[in-house]
Each structure stands twice: as C-alpha cells, then as structure tokens.
Design a protein around this motif. Structure first.
Motif, short mmCIF file in Angstrom:
data_model
loop_
_atom_site.label_atom_id
_atom_site.label_comp_id
_atom_site.label_asym_id
_atom_site.label_seq_id
_atom_site.Cartn_x
_atom_site.Cartn_y
_atom_site.Cartn_z
N ALA A 143 0.92 -1.28 -0.06
CA ALA A 143 0.02 -0.09 0.13
C ALA A 143 0.95 1.20 0.02
CB ALA A 143 -0.82 -0.01 1.24
N PRO A 144 1.96 1.46 0.89
CA PRO A 144 2.79 2.57 0.93
C PRO A 144 3.37 2.90 -0.51
CG PRO A 144 3.21 1.52 2.65
CD PRO A 144 2.35 0.48 1.86
N VAL A 145 3.97 1.94 -1.13
CA VAL A 145 4.44 2.07 -2.45
C VAL A 145 3.39 2.35 -3.56
CG1 VAL A 145 5.74 0.95 -4.35
CG2 VAL A 145 6.43 0.41 -1.95
N LEU A 146 2.32 1.95 -3.52
CA LEU A 146 1.17 2.15 -4.36
C LEU A 146 0.65 3.61 -4.42
CD1 LEU A 146 -0.67 0.86 -6.62
CD2 LEU A 146 -1.89 -0.01 -4.99
N ASN A 147 0.28 3.91 -3.19
CA ASN A 147 0.00 5.34 -2.69
C ASN A 147 0.95 6.49 -3.09
OD1 ASN A 147 -2.55 4.37 -2.01
ND2 ASN A 147 -1.79 4.25 -0.01
N LYS A 148 2.04 6.11 -2.99
CA LYS A 148 3.30 7.20 -3.45
C LYS A 148 3.42 7.23 -4.98
CE LYS A 148 8.19 8.31 -2.71
NZ LYS A 148 9.24 8.17 -1.96
N LEU A 149 3.21 6.02 -5.62
CA LEU A 149 3.37 6.05 -7.10
C LEU A 149 2.30 6.55 -7.75
CD1 LEU A 149 5.22 5.05 -9.08
CD2 LEU A 149 4.07 2.90 -9.42
N LEU A 150 1.06 6.24 -7.24
CA LEU A 150 -0.42 6.58 -7.87
C LEU A 150 -1.21 7.12 -6.69
CD1 LEU A 150 -1.03 3.58 -10.06
CD2 LEU A 150 -0.27 5.79 -10.88
N PRO A 151 -0.91 8.36 -6.20
CA PRO A 151 -1.88 8.65 -5.26
C PRO A 151 -3.28 8.78 -5.66
CG PRO A 151 -0.48 10.49 -6.16
CD PRO A 151 0.08 9.21 -6.91
N PRO A 152 -4.19 8.42 -4.67
CA PRO A 152 -5.48 8.52 -4.98
C PRO A 152 -5.96 10.10 -5.39
CG PRO A 152 -5.14 8.27 -2.69
CD PRO A 152 -3.74 8.38 -3.15
N LEU A 153 -7.31 10.26 -6.19
CA LEU A 153 -7.56 11.23 -6.51
C LEU A 153 -7.84 12.12 -5.42
CD1 LEU A 153 -9.71 10.75 -9.52
CD2 LEU A 153 -7.71 11.73 -9.61
N GLU A 154 -8.30 11.57 -4.20
CA GLU A 154 -9.08 12.18 -3.08
C GLU A 154 -7.66 12.67 -1.97
OE1 GLU A 154 -9.56 9.04 -3.93
OE2 GLU A 154 -11.96 8.87 -4.24
N SER A 155 -6.53 12.43 -2.66
CA SER A 155 -5.28 13.07 -1.78
C SER A 155 -5.58 14.62 -1.60
CB SER A 155 -3.87 12.71 -2.56
OG SER A 155 -3.79 13.64 -3.65
N GLU A 156 -4.98 15.24 -0.50
CA GLU A 156 -5.03 16.48 -0.04
C GLU A 156 -4.76 17.46 -1.34
OE1 GLU A 156 -3.74 19.43 3.38
OE2 GLU A 156 -2.94 17.43 3.34
N LYS A 157 -3.68 17.30 -2.08
CA LYS A 157 -3.08 18.22 -2.88
C LYS A 157 -4.06 18.31 -4.44
CE LYS A 157 0.73 19.72 -5.67
NZ LYS A 157 -0.31 19.97 -6.97
N ALA A 158 -4.28 16.98 -4.49
CA ALA A 158 -5.26 16.79 -5.51
C ALA A 158 -6.70 17.54 -5.32
CB ALA A 158 -5.74 15.38 -5.98
N LEU A 159 -7.28 17.38 -4.29
CA LEU A 159 -8.57 17.65 -3.96
C LEU A 159 -8.47 19.32 -3.65
CD1 LEU A 159 -9.78 15.47 -1.11
CD2 LEU A 159 -10.81 15.81 -3.11
N GLN A 160 -7.37 19.88 -3.29
CA GLN A 160 -7.07 21.36 -3.43
C GLN A 160 -7.12 21.97 -4.63
OE1 GLN A 160 -3.72 21.73 -0.86
NE2 GLN A 160 -4.42 21.87 1.04
N ASP A 161 -6.29 21.34 -5.69
CA ASP A 161 -6.37 21.86 -6.78
C ASP A 161 -7.64 21.92 -7.48
OD1 ASP A 161 -3.71 22.10 -6.57
OD2 ASP A 161 -3.01 20.42 -7.56
N MET A 162 -8.56 20.91 -7.41
CA MET A 162 -9.81 20.48 -8.15
C MET A 162 -10.89 21.41 -7.47
SD MET A 162 -11.14 19.56 -10.51
CE MET A 162 -9.70 18.68 -10.93
#
Length: 333
Positions: free
Chosen positions: A83-102
C-alpha cells in the motif's frame, strides 16, 4: 464480460489473465463479476492475475499485489505491504493536494456561473421529449427524455450497462437522429466534439506527431500533457491511458462548445485521471460544456459539477455532486 469469462472457463484453465476486466462495468455488474471470480478461485483453485486501475475494487480480494513502474516490479507482497508504494506511485484522487487543486477549479467555475445572468443565454442545449429506437419493432432505447445543459458545466451521467447512455451521446453529437422530440442548441452552429468508447476510431495517422499535426495542433501550441506521449510512436501502440489523452487532445483541437465523452477514464491510472480532470475543468472555466457517460464514480465525484442517472431511457434529473452522492445508495463513494 461474463460471457467472455464463461468461454474461458470451459477450456479448464489453471491460470486466468485478465486485463482491466471491470473498466466498463456499472457498480452492480462489477460486484457480480468479482464475486464470480472469487468463486472460481475458491471452488476451482484457479490462479487469477488481474491488471487493473480500479484497485479499490480488486485489492480487497487479492492475496498478493504487484506494483509495476516503467516495466519493472517495484513492490510485491500483501495488500498491506504494498500500500505505501502504491499510494506514493499513484496517489488517489482524494489526496489532499489533488482535492485542493480541483476545489479551486470548481470554485472558479461556480463563481462564474453564479455571476452569470440566469437566463436562456446560459443555456447551451435543450432536449425535450426525445425518443429513439434502433428498429421499428425494438423497444425504445431513449424514452421521453427531457433535460437542459448549461454553458460552463461538467455533467456526469451514470446508469447500468445498456441503459442508453451511449445512444444519448450519439443523438447529441448528431450521429443518430431521434424518431421524436427536439434537440435545440442556443447557437446556430455549435462546435461539438465526441470521444467514443473506442478512441482508436479517432486515429488515422502513423505516428502521434502526425496525428496531432493533422488535428491542426502546432508544436508550440500542444497541450502540456501531450509531452507524456512519444511523438514517433504509432497511436495504436500507446497504452490505454495514453490513447485517452491523445484522443482528448484531438477532440479539443477545434475549440468545441460542447464536449461529449463516453467512458473517458477507461485505462487511466490516477495520475493520468488527474490530468484529464484538470483539463476538462479548464474547458468549463472557459464556458465550454462537458457531458460524460461513465461508471467511474470517484472520477465523476472529483471532477464533475452535476450528476444524474439514466434509467429506462430517461434521466432522473441532475443534482450537484454532493447532493447526488449523499442521497444515492447504488452510486455512493
């Protein structure tokens, strides 16, 4: 998909290799398909390897998760270990930065809409009492459908497989003609672009470079995201996600007023989905209208402004995303 799976099982395989088998399925069909896979694994002892971007659906069923990057395995183990590697490589759309940008993009679009005069001038297309069937004796696929679509808004349409979503987009695009009802555009000659489910239908050149040039896109004016694509490669040899991005560049080249998308996130990982979400919201900021047919609940909640369900050839009525998902049992986050 179930029929294809059955045709494989009759050959009594020991190993099943599935390439994004749930990418085009509605939530109910996805659950049925995965339950079937689980039973095949438990009852027949099959080894099943799935390549899939919808990891939230498949990882809970997995004994092992393999994470790949640039042709190499970068992690392999239990879901908890990878999970840590996957989330770093492909952060979910719900990640904090992505949510802020959108959130910023949605706020800009909403503010522009609130400041606009709520009159017919904001309306791009009005659909009233629409009917369509493919043959005289077949049932109606579109049945008394009525809806309005405003400028500068991103609409998502959900619905089970064969609900009529693609047919509706084909009617809006002009590829099909209704038997009854009216589709009225506010502009006499609106520019309409359509991304079909099979985006390869849009490709006709030998290389990505020539494809983009053929669409009228000069090198200095290419969208930033096209730099991901190898310009010398055949568009037919791109990955599924890369094909979607190339198709997005092609359909946006003519500066359309209305953009129609039929399951555009098929084959997209989270990074490419974020690129597409930002690009589609850039269109709406510029007053364009986006109408998307999709099964991708997370992408729609993240990127679109209004959602509706198509059932029995009709739309149930569009609601803001927050209201739609908070009051819906089948299409819930």
């Amino acid at each position: 998909q179930i029929l294809l799976l059955a045709s494989l099982i009759v050959m009594s395989p020991k190993l099943l290799l599935l390439d994004e088998p749930i990418s085009r399925l509605d939530p109910e069909a996805t659950e049925q398909f995965l339950v079937t896979l689980k039973r095949l694994h438990e009852q027949l002892g099959l080894t099943i390897i799935i390549a899939e971007h919808k990891t939230c659906s498949t990882i809970p069923l997995s004994d092992m998760v393999i994470v790949m990057d640039k042709g190499k395995v970068v992690s392999a183990g239990s879901p908890e270990e990878t999970a840590p590697v996957l989330n770093k490589l492909l952060p979910p759309l719900e990640s904090e930065k992505a949510l802020q940008d959108m959130s910023k993009k949605k706020e800009a679009t909403s503010e522009a809409a609130n400041n606009a005069n709520k009159s017919d001038s904001t309306l791009l297309v009005s659909v009233k009492d629409l009917y369509f069937r493919y043959s005289l004796k077949s049932p109606d696929v579109i049945n008394n459908l009525t809806a309005d679509f405003e400028r500068g808004c991103f609409y998502s349409i959900f619905g089970c497989n064969a609900a009529g979503k693609t047919t509706f987009l084909n009617l809006l695009s002009g590829l099909l003609k209704p038997q009854e009802g009216k589709i009225r555009f506010a502009d006499k000659k609106p520019r309409i672009s359509y991304m079909p489910q099979n985006v390869e239908l849009l490709f006709s050149e030998e290389t990505v470079e020539r494809e983009l040039a053929g669409a009228g896109l000069k090198k200095e004016a290419l969208p930033e995201y096209t730099k991901i694509l190898d310009p010398k490669r055949s568009p037919f040899d791109l990955s599924g996600g890369e094909k979607q991005l190339l198709a997005l560049a092609l359909i946006s080249a003519k500066d359309p007023d209305l953009i129609l998308l039929d399951e555009p996130t098929r084959g997209l990982d989270n990074n490419l989905a974020l690129i597409m979400a930002k690009e589609l919201n850039r269109f709406t900021e510029n007053g364009k209208t986006v109408i998307m047919s999709t099964h991708d609940i997370r992408f729609a909640a993240f990127a679109s402004h209004k959602c509706s369900i198509m059932s029995m050839g009709r739309l149930t009525g569009f609601k803001d995303c927050d209201d739609f998902f908070s009051g819906n049992k089948l299409y819930s986050l």
